[in-house]
Structures are given as structure tokens and as C-alpha cells.
Write a protein that holds these residues in place. Structure first.
Motif, PDB file in Angstrom:
ATOM      1  N   GLN A 163      19.313  35.867  46.441  1.00 11.71           N
ATOM      2  CA  GLN A 163      19.251  36.127  44.958  1.00 11.71           C
ATOM      3  C   GLN A 163      20.498  37.323  44.677  1.00 11.71           C
ATOM      4  OE1 GLN A 163      18.438  34.382  42.380  1.00 11.71           O
ATOM      5  NE2 GLN A 163      17.741  33.099  43.866  1.00 11.71           N
ATOM      6  N   LEU A 164      20.400  38.027  45.670  1.00 12.50           N
ATOM      7  CA  LEU A 164      21.242  39.264  45.615  1.00 12.50           C
ATOM      8  C   LEU A 164      22.718  38.690  46.007  1.00 12.50           C
ATOM      9  CD1 LEU A 164      22.225  42.130  46.025  1.00 12.50           C
ATOM     10  CD2 LEU A 164      21.708  42.068  48.315  1.00 12.50           C
ATOM     11  N   LEU A 165      22.892  37.822  46.820  1.00 11.55           N
ATOM     12  CA  LEU A 165      24.277  37.334  47.158  1.00 11.55           C
ATOM     13  C   LEU A 165      24.835  36.582  45.961  1.00 11.55           C
ATOM     14  CD1 LEU A 165      23.955  36.229  50.852  1.00 11.55           C
ATOM     15  CD2 LEU A 165      24.708  38.487  49.969  1.00 11.55           C
ATOM     16  N   VAL A 166      24.089  36.009  45.316  1.00 11.31           N
ATOM     17  CA  VAL A 166      24.380  35.272  44.121  1.00 11.31           C
ATOM     18  C   VAL A 166      24.782  36.101  43.187  1.00 11.31           C
ATOM     19  CG1 VAL A 166      23.291  33.625  42.017  1.00 11.31           C
ATOM     20  CG2 VAL A 166      22.784  32.996  44.673  1.00 11.31           C
ATOM     21  N   ALA A 167      24.069  37.160  42.946  1.00 10.75           N
ATOM     22  CA  ALA A 167      24.508  38.158  41.666  1.00 10.75           C
ATOM     23  C   ALA A 167      25.757  38.952  42.257  1.00 10.75           C
ATOM     24  CB  ALA A 167      23.452  38.995  41.557  1.00 10.75           C
ATOM     25  N   LEU A 168      26.000  39.098  43.418  1.00 12.37           N
ATOM     26  CA  LEU A 168      27.054  39.761  43.962  1.00 12.37           C
ATOM     27  C   LEU A 168      28.624  38.933  43.895  1.00 12.37           C
ATOM     28  CD1 LEU A 168      25.980  41.388  47.450  1.00 12.37           C
ATOM     29  CD2 LEU A 168      26.739  42.674  45.037  1.00 12.37           C
ATOM     30  N   ASN A 169      28.135  37.584  44.140  1.00 17.96           N
ATOM     31  CA  ASN A 169      29.223  36.595  43.880  1.00 17.96           C
ATOM     32  C   ASN A 169      29.668  36.533  42.534  1.00 17.96           C
ATOM     33  OD1 ASN A 169      29.776  35.967  46.455  1.00 17.96           O
ATOM     34  ND2 ASN A 169      28.283  34.423  46.628  1.00 17.96           N
ATOM     35  N   LYS A 170      28.644  36.408  41.664  1.00 14.14           N
ATOM     36  CA  LYS A 170      29.088  36.331  40.100  1.00 14.14           C
ATOM     37  C   LYS A 170      29.945  37.751  39.587  1.00 14.14           C
ATOM     38  CE  LYS A 170      27.955  33.572  37.107  1.00 14.14           C
ATOM     39  NZ  LYS A 170      28.828  32.586  36.830  1.00 14.14           N
TER      40      LYS A 170
ATOM     41  N   LYS B 293      31.763  39.458  41.478  1.00 15.22           N
ATOM     42  CA  LYS B 293      33.204  39.473  41.965  1.00 15.22           C
ATOM     43  C   LYS B 293      33.991  38.384  41.163  1.00 15.22           C
ATOM     44  CE  LYS B 293      31.977  39.639  46.762  1.00 15.22           C
ATOM     45  NZ  LYS B 293      31.815  39.011  48.130  1.00 15.22           N
ATOM     46  N   GLN B 294      33.298  37.186  40.403  1.00 14.71           N
ATOM     47  CA  GLN B 294      34.063  36.519  39.729  1.00 14.71           C
ATOM     48  C   GLN B 294      34.240  37.046  38.451  1.00 14.71           C
ATOM     49  OE1 GLN B 294      31.290  33.062  39.234  1.00 14.71           O
ATOM     50  NE2 GLN B 294      31.642  32.302  41.421  1.00 14.71           N
ATOM     51  N   LEU B 295      33.593  37.837  37.797  1.00 14.59           N
ATOM     52  CA  LEU B 295      33.635  38.334  36.468  1.00 14.59           C
ATOM     53  C   LEU B 295      34.331  39.934  36.252  1.00 14.59           C
ATOM     54  CD1 LEU B 295      30.526  36.849  35.098  1.00 14.59           C
ATOM     55  CD2 LEU B 295      32.757  35.956  34.991  1.00 14.59           C
ATOM     56  N   GLU B 296      34.365  40.508  37.512  1.00 12.66           N
ATOM     57  CA  GLU B 296      34.474  41.969  37.288  1.00 12.66           C
ATOM     58  C   GLU B 296      35.679  42.489  36.642  1.00 12.66           C
ATOM     59  OE1 GLU B 296      34.591  43.576  41.203  1.00 12.66           O
ATOM     60  OE2 GLU B 296      36.362  42.338  41.860  1.00 12.66           O
ATOM     61  N   THR B 297      36.820  41.479  36.401  1.00  8.57           N
ATOM     62  CA  THR B 297      37.731  41.819  35.621  1.00  8.57           C
ATOM     63  C   THR B 297      37.934  41.392  34.286  1.00  8.57           C
ATOM     64  OG1 THR B 297      39.256  40.004  36.478  1.00  8.57           O
ATOM     65  CG2 THR B 297      39.361  42.028  37.955  1.00  8.57           C
ATOM     66  N   SER B 298      36.855  40.850  33.694  1.00  8.04           N
ATOM     67  CA  SER B 298      36.801  40.156  32.490  1.00  8.04           C
ATOM     68  C   SER B 298      36.026  41.368  31.504  1.00  8.04           C
ATOM     69  CB  SER B 298      36.185  38.871  32.401  1.00  8.04           C
ATOM     70  OG  SER B 298      35.845  38.662  31.125  1.00  8.04           O
ATOM     71  N   LYS B 299      36.832  41.622  30.497  1.00  7.96           N
ATOM     72  CA  LYS B 299      36.298  42.580  29.533  1.00  7.96           C
ATOM     73  C   LYS B 299      35.224  41.818  28.656  1.00  7.96           C
ATOM     74  CE  LYS B 299      38.733  46.294  29.894  1.00  7.96           C
ATOM     75  NZ  LYS B 299      38.235  47.494  30.037  1.00  7.96           N
ATOM     76  N   GLU B 300      35.403  40.454  28.713  1.00  3.36           N
ATOM     77  CA  GLU B 300      34.318  39.643  27.904  1.00  3.36           C
ATOM     78  C   GLU B 300      33.039  39.851  28.350  1.00  3.36           C
ATOM     79  OE1 GLU B 300      33.883  34.867  26.785  1.00  3.36           O
ATOM     80  OE2 GLU B 300      35.752  35.641  27.431  1.00  3.36           O
TER      81      GLU B 300
ATOM     82  N   VAL C 168      25.981  44.861  49.579  1.00  3.22           N
ATOM     83  CA  VAL C 168      26.630  45.517  48.159  1.00  3.22           C
ATOM     84  C   VAL C 168      27.852  46.526  48.316  1.00  3.22           C
ATOM     85  CG1 VAL C 168      24.997  47.533  48.346  1.00  3.22           C
ATOM     86  CG2 VAL C 168      25.517  46.207  46.128  1.00  3.22           C
ATOM     87  N   LYS C 169      27.748  47.068  49.485  1.00  7.37           N
ATOM     88  CA  LYS C 169      28.852  48.251  49.570  1.00  7.37           C
ATOM     89  C   LYS C 169      30.113  47.680  49.123  1.00  7.37           C
ATOM     90  CE  LYS C 169      30.555  51.669  52.419  1.00  7.37           C
ATOM     91  NZ  LYS C 169      30.665  52.507  53.812  1.00  7.37           N
ATOM     92  N   PRO C 170      30.828  46.818  49.851  1.00 14.45           N
ATOM     93  CA  PRO C 170      32.175  46.256  49.507  1.00 14.45           C
ATOM     94  C   PRO C 170      32.136  45.768  47.972  1.00 14.45           C
ATOM     95  CG  PRO C 170      31.363  44.601  50.972  1.00 14.45           C
ATOM     96  CD  PRO C 170      30.341  45.617  50.780  1.00 14.45           C
ATOM     97  N   VAL C 171      31.205  45.424  47.383  1.00 11.01           N
ATOM     98  CA  VAL C 171      31.247  45.073  46.022  1.00 11.01           C
ATOM     99  C   VAL C 171      31.031  45.941  44.918  1.00 11.01           C
ATOM    100  CG1 VAL C 171      30.517  43.233  44.360  1.00 11.01           C
ATOM    101  CG2 VAL C 171      30.533  42.663  46.749  1.00 11.01           C
ATOM    102  N   LEU C 172      30.227  46.920  45.051  1.00 12.83           N
ATOM    103  CA  LEU C 172      29.738  47.766  43.971  1.00 12.83           C
ATOM    104  C   LEU C 172      30.048  49.220  44.446  1.00 12.83           C
ATOM    105  CD1 LEU C 172      26.313  46.683  42.531  1.00 12.83           C
ATOM    106  CD2 LEU C 172      28.646  46.067  41.861  1.00 12.83           C
ATOM    107  N   THR C 173      30.151  49.533  45.554  1.00 13.94           N
ATOM    108  CA  THR C 173      30.373  50.799  46.095  1.00 13.94           C
ATOM    109  C   THR C 173      31.788  51.202  46.385  1.00 13.94           C
ATOM    110  OG1 THR C 173      29.546  50.820  47.987  1.00 13.94           O
ATOM    111  CG2 THR C 173      27.853  51.316  46.285  1.00 13.94           C
ATOM    112  N   GLU C 174      32.627  50.428  46.770  1.00 13.01           N
ATOM    113  CA  GLU C 174      33.823  50.730  47.049  1.00 13.01           C
ATOM    114  C   GLU C 174      34.695  51.423  46.233  1.00 13.01           C
ATOM    115  OE1 GLU C 174      37.547  48.147  49.394  1.00 13.01           O
ATOM    116  OE2 GLU C 174      35.601  47.938  49.953  1.00 13.01           O
ATOM    117  N   ASP C 175      35.546  52.436  46.492  1.00 14.77           N
ATOM    118  CA  ASP C 175      36.344  53.148  45.608  1.00 14.77           C
ATOM    119  C   ASP C 175      37.580  52.260  45.059  1.00 14.77           C
ATOM    120  OD1 ASP C 175      37.076  54.870  44.136  1.00 14.77           O
ATOM    121  OD2 ASP C 175      38.159  56.248  45.567  1.00 14.77           O
ATOM    122  N   LYS C 176      37.728  51.725  44.076  1.00 12.65           N
ATOM    123  CA  LYS C 176      38.794  50.949  43.588  1.00 12.65           C
ATOM    124  C   LYS C 176      39.703  51.870  42.762  1.00 12.65           C
ATOM    125  CE  LYS C 176      36.364  46.823  44.051  1.00 12.65           C
ATOM    126  NZ  LYS C 176      35.759  45.792  43.255  1.00 12.65           N
TER     127      LYS C 176
END
Length: 85
Positions: free
Chosen positions: A18-25, A27-34, A71-79
Motif C-alpha cells: 500500500q505504501l508503494l501504491v501511494a508513492l507511485n501515485k 510520483k504521477q501527480l506531484e507536479t499537478s496543482k489540480e 519513501v526517501k527518494p520520493v518525499l524527502t529528497e531535496d528538490k
């Protein structure tokens, strides 16, 4: 209890999936303001999954460790979108 989940390690695997499903989601939506509100919800869910796995399955190589690494490369990586002149 689900008949297919017979032991605690199997339960850890289900939570991890379930964690991986949420992380993939994310990644798919992270640039969308919507989807900002949905992304905020997903971030909360992700951290709940990570916290749960780390508390129930602590130690190197266990589900908690795997969750932290996932979770580290998806949520905590400094961008940074900084523009340096």
C-alpha cells in the motif's frame, strides 16, 4: 481477518504494498496543482504507513527499514528549482 494474511510478516508486506501504491501515485501527480489536496492526503497516508512499519517491524532489512528507503527518494529528497545566475 483476511484468510490470506496468516502471519505478521505477511501483514507487513500488505502495508508495504500500500505504501508503494501511494508513492507511485505521488510520483504521477506531484507536479499537478489540480491535485494539491489529494497529494497532501497521500503524504499523510505515506508517513502513517512508514511509521507503522517502523514501529511494528524495526531493524535493518525489515519492513520498517524498507519503508524508510522507499519513501526517501520520493518525499524527502531535496528538490530545488532555483535559478543561479
Amino acid at each position: 481477518m483476511n484468510k490470506n494474511i496468516s502471519n505478521s510478516d505477511d501483514r507487513g508486506a500488505v502495508i508495504y504494498e500500500q505504501l508503494l501504491v501511494a508513492l507511485n501515485k505521488v510520483k504521477q501527480l506531484e507536479t499537478s496543482k489540480e491535485y494539491e489536496n489529494y497529494l497532501a492526503y497521500l503524504h499523510g497516508q505515506i508517513w502513517a504507513f512508514v511509521f507503522t512499519l517502523q514501529k511494528l517491524f524495526p531493524g535493518v532489512g525489515n519492513w520498517g527499514d524498507k519503508a524508510g528507503k522507499a519513501v526517501k527518494p520520493v518525499l524527502t529528497e531535496d528538490k530545488c528549482d532555483c535559478h543561479h545566475d
